[in-house]
Enzyme design. Structure first.
Site, mmCIF file in Angstrom:
data_model
loop_
_atom_site.group_PDB
_atom_site.id
_atom_site.type_symbol
_atom_site.label_atom_id
_atom_site.label_comp_id
_atom_site.label_asym_id
_atom_site.label_seq_id
_atom_site.Cartn_x
_atom_site.Cartn_y
_atom_site.Cartn_z
ATOM 1 N N HIS A 199 1.263 32.383 11.650
ATOM 2 C CA HIS A 199 2.478 31.643 12.003
ATOM 3 C C HIS A 199 3.688 32.144 11.232
ATOM 4 C CE1 HIS A 199 -0.353 29.037 14.102
ATOM 5 N NE2 HIS A 199 0.672 28.885 14.915
ATOM 6 N N GLU A 445 -6.991 27.766 24.464
ATOM 7 C CA GLU A 445 -6.974 28.650 23.291
ATOM 8 C C GLU A 445 -8.279 28.620 22.512
ATOM 9 O OE1 GLU A 445 -3.657 27.549 20.806
ATOM 10 O OE2 GLU A 445 -3.972 25.422 21.124
ATOM 11 N N ASP A 469 -4.692 32.092 19.440
ATOM 12 C CA ASP A 469 -5.899 31.411 18.988
ATOM 13 C C ASP A 469 -7.115 31.824 19.811
ATOM 14 O OD1 ASP A 469 -5.312 29.851 16.701
ATOM 15 O OD2 ASP A 469 -4.019 28.621 17.958
ATOM 16 N N CYS A 516 1.375 31.790 26.778
ATOM 17 C CA CYS A 516 2.454 31.572 25.809
ATOM 18 C C CYS A 516 2.126 32.171 24.441
ATOM 19 C CB CYS A 516 2.790 30.096 25.683
ATOM 20 S SG CYS A 516 1.455 29.120 24.989
HETATM 21 C C1 PEP Z 1 -1.468 30.506 20.645
HETATM 22 O O1 PEP Z 1 -2.429 30.139 19.977
HETATM 23 O O2 PEP Z 1 -1.470 31.541 21.337
HETATM 24 C C2 PEP Z 1 -0.214 29.735 20.655
HETATM 25 C C3 PEP Z 1 0.764 30.024 21.481
HETATM 26 O O3 PEP Z 1 -0.083 28.727 19.760
HETATM 27 P P1 PEP Z 1 0.183 28.965 18.202
HETATM 28 O O4 PEP Z 1 0.533 30.405 18.002
HETATM 29 O O5 PEP Z 1 1.280 28.050 17.794
HETATM 30 O O6 PEP Z 1 -1.135 28.590 17.594
HETATM 31 MG MG MG Z 2 -2.477 28.162 19.151
#
Ligand code: PEP
Ligand code: MG
Length: 585
Positions: A199, A445, A469, A516
């Site tokens: 993140h 995910e 994820d 996403c």
């Molecule tokens: C993902 O896991 O691809 C996602 C978009 O969520 P995050 O990156 O916030 O875990």
């Molecule tokens: Mg995620």
């Protein structure tokens, strides 16, 4: 002396500037020399840390139960004495003054000297007091790190007029701390730890400035104010570059700027393939104000609003009113374009401040597999309902969708939908308006969710694949751990087949689906995703135009054969060959 370090590229572009080191919270402190006019400020930092530690010890004493063993009180007394002992304090100041060490360096040096002294003591009891000195120093270093992380960095940069060509170098930066850099004019980031989709890396990308993570030892080898080049395309950091290298990178930097300017021309053209298929490009945002950037980049909506960043940096719960205002702000900024608000996804590498030791969080054996995202929300139904009410209320101000992270089980979906019903009932009772048709979707995910996608198709209005994820959990690779970053492979056959299957099933059922995760914003896999049938992408706004460029050059019919070959390929060479063919058609 010039040298090069290698890490993981996480945010494209080239940055050239002076290193600004942030002291890590652990014992491996930064070592750098200070200027004579910084001596007083350095000693001041120590004094502030000393006051903070004294307060910590006093708080410990106040918390002692009346029937606590008397040794406990005695141990706090010893630590308080050590904290004020001239052998520790004055000698450390001496090292700052005479050798110009930064105060953390001076403190650890003095600890070393005292350690040798203790080792020679014959009396066992006294010899063991060495551990007490170490513990006090550790507390001091933590207090110093707290004071010299982002807060003082921001203060420092605000004060240092004209020094805005700075590159942050740190052992690690928490995603929440990274967020504070949004308002600062830094040119790049380098961290020792981290992976491509940690993140911290995602937030770095959202800042749109070059960054390399997993550059092991960077914060030890790079010194304060060193001139460095960050090549965010290749994950390279060049320290003290030779003039010819500097010239080459300055040239590449200006070329890139030119390229970006050219891309701006695509901003207002419709997004469709050469064969006429319309593609929807949306933006991922972390804070409401990012919606403005999304609009400016030409996004058709917000495909992922990561609401957890509203909660981090907050000691307490975020009141419903404050949440409502934040969601409403994003919705209003999008001006009629849909905003997909994801409910809080905390845990793993995004802990809340309240998830500190004592709450059982830090002792969770494996946070990424623990109480994260919807699992956490369902364990805190009151907080979750508050968030749902806030989102629903905001939905009265423009098209809004609710997205739920990390679902895997039918009963989790059902419980979540029940709580949404409950939040609606409460609003009805209070006579508060909301969009009664608000759509509810799930992130796919977790591999189990992808394989059992039919559970989702029958219960939800839309789906969004979180590839970050999905890759982490499919390959059992911690996305934030640079030690295994080389194994984090979006193109692993298992990952690709899971994505392909999920897309196919959703299309068959007529349920809208998007991607996403970071793959959606990676132009090198745009063709592959298009070939797998994806028509909705959500990514950081800075990636929108490069991906769009790739879409405008695509002809879906020509992708069919090479994409089928990619999915059928299990051997790496075969897969690479099929991918290469896909890039050429
Ligand atoms: C993902 O896991 O691809 C996602 C978009 O969520 P995050 O990156 O916030 O875990
Ligand atoms: Mg995620």
């Amino acid at each position: 002396m010039s040298f090069t370090l290698h890490g993981i590229p996480v945010s494209r572009g080239i940055a050239i500037g002076q290193a600004y080191l942030i002291a890590p919270a652990a014992l491996d402190v930064a070592h750098y020399l200070i200027e004579p006019d910084q001596i007083d400020a350095e000693i001041e930092r120590f004094n502030a840390a000393q006051v903070a530690v004294a307060a910590e010890l006093e708080a410990l004493r106040a918390d002692l139960a009346t029937d606590a063993p008397s040794e406990m009180g005695a141990f706090i007394n010893v630590h308080t004495m050590i904290l004020n002992d001239a052998m520790l304090v004055q000698e450390t100041f001496d090292l700052v003054r005479t050798r110009r060490y930064n105060v953390e360096w001076a403190l650890t040096k003095q600890l070393e000297i005292l350690g040798r002294f203790f080792d020679e003591i014959e009396d066992e009891y006294l010899r063991e007091r060495k551990a007490d000195v170490e513990q006090v120093v550790e507390r001091l270093l933590k207090a110093l790190a707290g004071a010299s992380t982002t807060a003082s960095l921001i203060a420092h940069t605000a004060a240092s007029n004209g020094h805005n060509e700075m590159i942050v170098v740190a052992h690690d930066i928490a995603p929440a701390d990274m967020l504070q850099f949004k308002t600062q004019a830094f040119k790049g980031f380098v961290t020792d730890l981290g992976g491509r989709t940690s993140h911290t890396a995602i937030v770095a990308r959202s800042l749109g400035i070059p960054a390399s993570v997993g550059v092991q030892q960077a914060s030890v080898l790079i010194r304060q104010n060193d001139l460095i080049i960050v090549d965010g395309d290749h994950g390279i950091v060049i320290v003290d570059p030779a003039p010819i290298v500097l010239e080459e990178y300055s040239y590449r930097q200006s070329e890139k700027l030119l390229e970006q300017r050219k891309l701006q021309r695509l901003k207002f053209s419709p997004t469709q393939t050469l064969c006429g298929t319309k593609i929807e490009l949306c933006a991922n945002i972390e804070l409401p104000e990012d919606a403005q950037v999304a609009v400016e980049a030409g996004a058709m909506g917000v495909g992922l609003f990561r609401t957890e960043f509203l909660f981090t940096n907050h000691k307490d719960q975020l009141p419903e009113e404050e949440q409502f205002e934040a969601y409403k702000r994003a919705i209003e900024l999008m001006n009629g374009k849909p905003v997909t608000i994801r409910t809080i996804d905390v845990g793993a590498d995004k802990p809340l401040d309240s998830m500190s030791a004592g709450d059982g969080y830090e002792t969770a054996p494996n946070p990424a597999l623990g109480l994260r995202a919807i699992r956490w929300s369902l364990s805190e139904p009151q907080m979750f309902t508050t968030q749902l009410r806030a989102i629903l209320r905001a939905s009265a101000f423009g098209p809004t969708k609710i997205l739920i992270p990390m679902l895997a089980h039918a009963q989790e979906i059902d419980q979540t939908l029940d709580l949404i019903q409950e939040a609606k009932r409460q609003l009805d009772e209070a006579g508060i308006a909301y969009d009664r048709k608000v759509q509810v979707g799930a992130m796919i995910e977790i591999p189990a969710a992808a394989i059992a996608v039919r559970l989702f198709l029958s219960r939800l209005d839309f789906l969004s694949i979180g590839t970050n994820d999905l890759i982490q959990y499919t390959l059992a690779i911690d996305r934030a751990d640079n030690a295994v970053a080389h194994l984090y492979d979006p193109l692993h056959p298992a990952v690709l087949n899971l994505i392909a299957y999920t897309l196919r099933e959703a299309k068959k059922a007529g349920v809208p689906i998007s991607v996403c995760g970071e793959m959606a914003g990676d132009p090198t896999v745009t063709r592959l995703l298009l070939g797998l049938g994806l028509t909705e992408f959500s990514m950081h706004p800075s990636q929108l135009l490069v991906v769009k460029q790739e879409i405008l050059r695509s002809s879906l019919k020509a992708f069919e054969k090479p994409v089928a070959d990619v999915l059928a390929a299990y051997e790496p060479e075969e897969l690479q060959a099929a991918l290469a063919r896909l890039q050429k058609v």
